[in-house]
Design a protein around this motif. Structure first.
Motif, PDB file in Angstrom:
ATOM      1  N   UNK A   1       0.817  -1.080  -0.013  1.00  0.00           N
ATOM      2  CA  UNK A   1       0.035  -0.001  -0.115  1.00  0.00           C
ATOM      3  C   UNK A   1       0.821   1.126  -0.028  1.00  0.00           C
ATOM      4  N   UNK A   2       0.493   2.363  -0.735  1.00  0.00           N
ATOM      5  CA  UNK A   2       1.209   3.412  -0.952  1.00  0.00           C
ATOM      6  C   UNK A   2       0.542   4.451  -0.273  1.00  0.00           C
ATOM      7  N   UNK A   3       1.086   5.438   0.447  1.00  0.00           N
ATOM      8  CA  UNK A   3       0.710   6.662   1.539  1.00  0.00           C
ATOM      9  C   UNK A   3       1.472   7.803   0.346  1.00  0.00           C
ATOM     10  N   UNK A   4       0.630   8.792   0.233  1.00  0.00           N
ATOM     11  CA  UNK A   4       1.052  10.020  -0.316  1.00  0.00           C
ATOM     12  C   UNK A   4       0.913  11.320   0.639  1.00  0.00           C
ATOM     13  N   UNK A   5       1.886  11.610   1.013  1.00  0.00           N
ATOM     14  CA  UNK A   5       2.173  12.785   2.064  1.00  0.00           C
ATOM     15  C   UNK A   5       2.295  14.253   1.341  1.00  0.00           C
ATOM     16  N   UNK A   6       1.243  15.046   1.443  1.00  0.00           N
ATOM     17  CA  UNK A   6       1.312  16.285   0.962  1.00  0.00           C
ATOM     18  C   UNK A   6       1.597  17.372   1.770  1.00  0.00           C
ATOM     19  N   UNK A   7       2.152  18.334   1.058  1.00  0.00           N
ATOM     20  CA  UNK A   7       2.893  19.699   2.028  1.00  0.00           C
ATOM     21  C   UNK A   7       2.651  20.901   1.069  1.00  0.00           C
ATOM     22  N   UNK A   8       2.591  21.852   1.567  1.00  0.00           N
ATOM     23  CA  UNK A   8       2.576  23.371   0.783  1.00  0.00           C
ATOM     24  C   UNK A   8       0.977  23.603   0.755  1.00  0.00           C
ATOM     25  N   UNK A   9       0.705  24.552  -0.067  1.00  0.00           N
ATOM     26  CA  UNK A   9      -0.854  25.079  -0.204  1.00  0.00           C
ATOM     27  C   UNK A   9      -0.597  26.457   0.901  1.00  0.00           C
ATOM     28  N   UNK A  10      -2.148  27.064   0.720  1.00  0.00           N
ATOM     29  CA  UNK A  10      -2.453  27.982   1.678  1.00  0.00           C
ATOM     30  C   UNK A  10      -2.868  29.087   0.810  1.00  0.00           C
ATOM     31  N   UNK A  11      -2.692  30.284   1.490  1.00  0.00           N
ATOM     32  CA  UNK A  11      -3.385  31.764   0.781  1.00  0.00           C
ATOM     33  C   UNK A  11      -2.311  32.560   0.058  1.00  0.00           C
ATOM     34  N   UNK A  12      -2.963  32.673  -0.940  1.00  0.00           N
ATOM     35  CA  UNK A  12      -1.687  33.816  -1.696  1.00  0.00           C
ATOM     36  C   UNK A  12      -2.748  34.718  -2.541  1.00  0.00           C
ATOM     37  N   UNK A  13      -2.236  35.991  -2.845  1.00  0.00           N
ATOM     38  CA  UNK A  13      -2.833  36.937  -3.576  1.00  0.00           C
ATOM     39  C   UNK A  13      -2.739  36.249  -5.166  1.00  0.00           C
ATOM     40  N   UNK A  14      -3.283  37.158  -5.716  1.00  0.00           N
ATOM     41  CA  UNK A  14      -3.341  36.886  -7.274  1.00  0.00           C
ATOM     42  C   UNK A  14      -2.182  37.326  -7.951  1.00  0.00           C
ATOM     43  N   UNK A  15      -1.637  36.475  -8.825  1.00  0.00           N
ATOM     44  CA  UNK A  15      -0.117  36.956  -9.065  1.00  0.00           C
ATOM     45  C   UNK A  15       1.187  36.210  -8.387  1.00  0.00           C
ATOM     46  N   UNK A  19       4.268  26.544  -3.992  1.00  0.00           N
ATOM     47  CA  UNK A  19       4.755  25.098  -4.472  1.00  0.00           C
ATOM     48  C   UNK A  19       4.154  24.105  -3.612  1.00  0.00           C
ATOM     49  N   UNK A  20       3.547  23.288  -4.234  1.00  0.00           N
ATOM     50  CA  UNK A  20       3.018  21.949  -3.754  1.00  0.00           C
ATOM     51  C   UNK A  20       3.898  20.654  -3.711  1.00  0.00           C
ATOM     52  N   UNK A  21       4.317  20.005  -2.607  1.00  0.00           N
ATOM     53  CA  UNK A  21       5.118  18.742  -2.535  1.00  0.00           C
ATOM     54  C   UNK A  21       4.299  17.618  -2.248  1.00  0.00           C
ATOM     55  N   UNK A  22       4.707  16.366  -2.737  1.00  0.00           N
ATOM     56  CA  UNK A  22       4.143  15.047  -2.267  1.00  0.00           C
ATOM     57  C   UNK A  22       4.978  14.018  -2.351  1.00  0.00           C
ATOM     58  N   UNK A  23       5.125  13.213  -1.082  1.00  0.00           N
ATOM     59  CA  UNK A  23       5.974  12.232  -0.963  1.00  0.00           C
ATOM     60  C   UNK A  23       5.352  10.717  -1.016  1.00  0.00           C
ATOM     61  N   UNK A  24       5.790   9.929  -1.783  1.00  0.00           N
ATOM     62  CA  UNK A  24       5.103   8.512  -1.734  1.00  0.00           C
ATOM     63  C   UNK A  24       5.940   7.443  -0.633  1.00  0.00           C
ATOM     64  N   UNK A  25       5.116   7.070   0.038  1.00  0.00           N
ATOM     65  CA  UNK A  25       5.727   6.331   1.115  1.00  0.00           C
ATOM     66  C   UNK A  25       5.174   4.899   1.096  1.00  0.00           C
TER      67      UNK A  25
END
Length: 123
Positions: A1-15, A19-25
């Motif tokens: 079984x593979x788990x995908x662990x994500x990080x990044x995201x949030x609030x940003x202004x237009x323009x 950066x989003x990242x994802x690690x497979x475990x």
């Protein structure tokens, strides 16, 4: 079984940029294609970008030229650099992976999913 662990995201202004990242475990043989999907409120899930272990990429036309997908096969990570963000990029972004060298589309996706990251573009 593979788990995908994500990080990044949030609030940003237009323009702005995020950066989003994802690690497979999990078993090393279980991951070939990796990608990102998104789902905005009231809309269907759609492909953002995908990449195979050989480096073949697929992009949603709406993000081409603004977003870049990349991966590290040794670390089994995939990243999504998002530049020139627009209000319409607001969505929950999901990492996806599959043991096969998939060419991603909106309806052809891999068997493993991350938990999702909120990306909000707002002034």
């Amino acid at each position: 079984q593979v788990q995908l662990v994500e990080s990044g995201g949030g609030l940003v202004q237009p323009g702005g940029s995020l950066r989003l990242s994802c690690a497979a475990v999990g078993p090393i043989f279980a991951v070939n294609a990796m990608g990102w999907y998104r789902q905005a409120p009231g809309k269907q899930r759609e492909l953002v970008a995908g990449i195979t272990s050989g480096g073949d990429t697929d992009y949603n036309q709406a993000v081409e030229g603004r977003f870049t997908i990349s991966r590290d096969n040794v670390k089994r990570t995939v990243s999504l650099q998002m530049n020139s963000l627009k209000l319409e990029d607001t969505a929950v972004y999901y990492c996806n992976a599959d043991p096969r060298p998939l060419r991603y589309t909106d309806s052809r996706y891999g068997m493993y999913w991350g938990q999702g990251l909120q990306v909000t573009v707002s002034s």
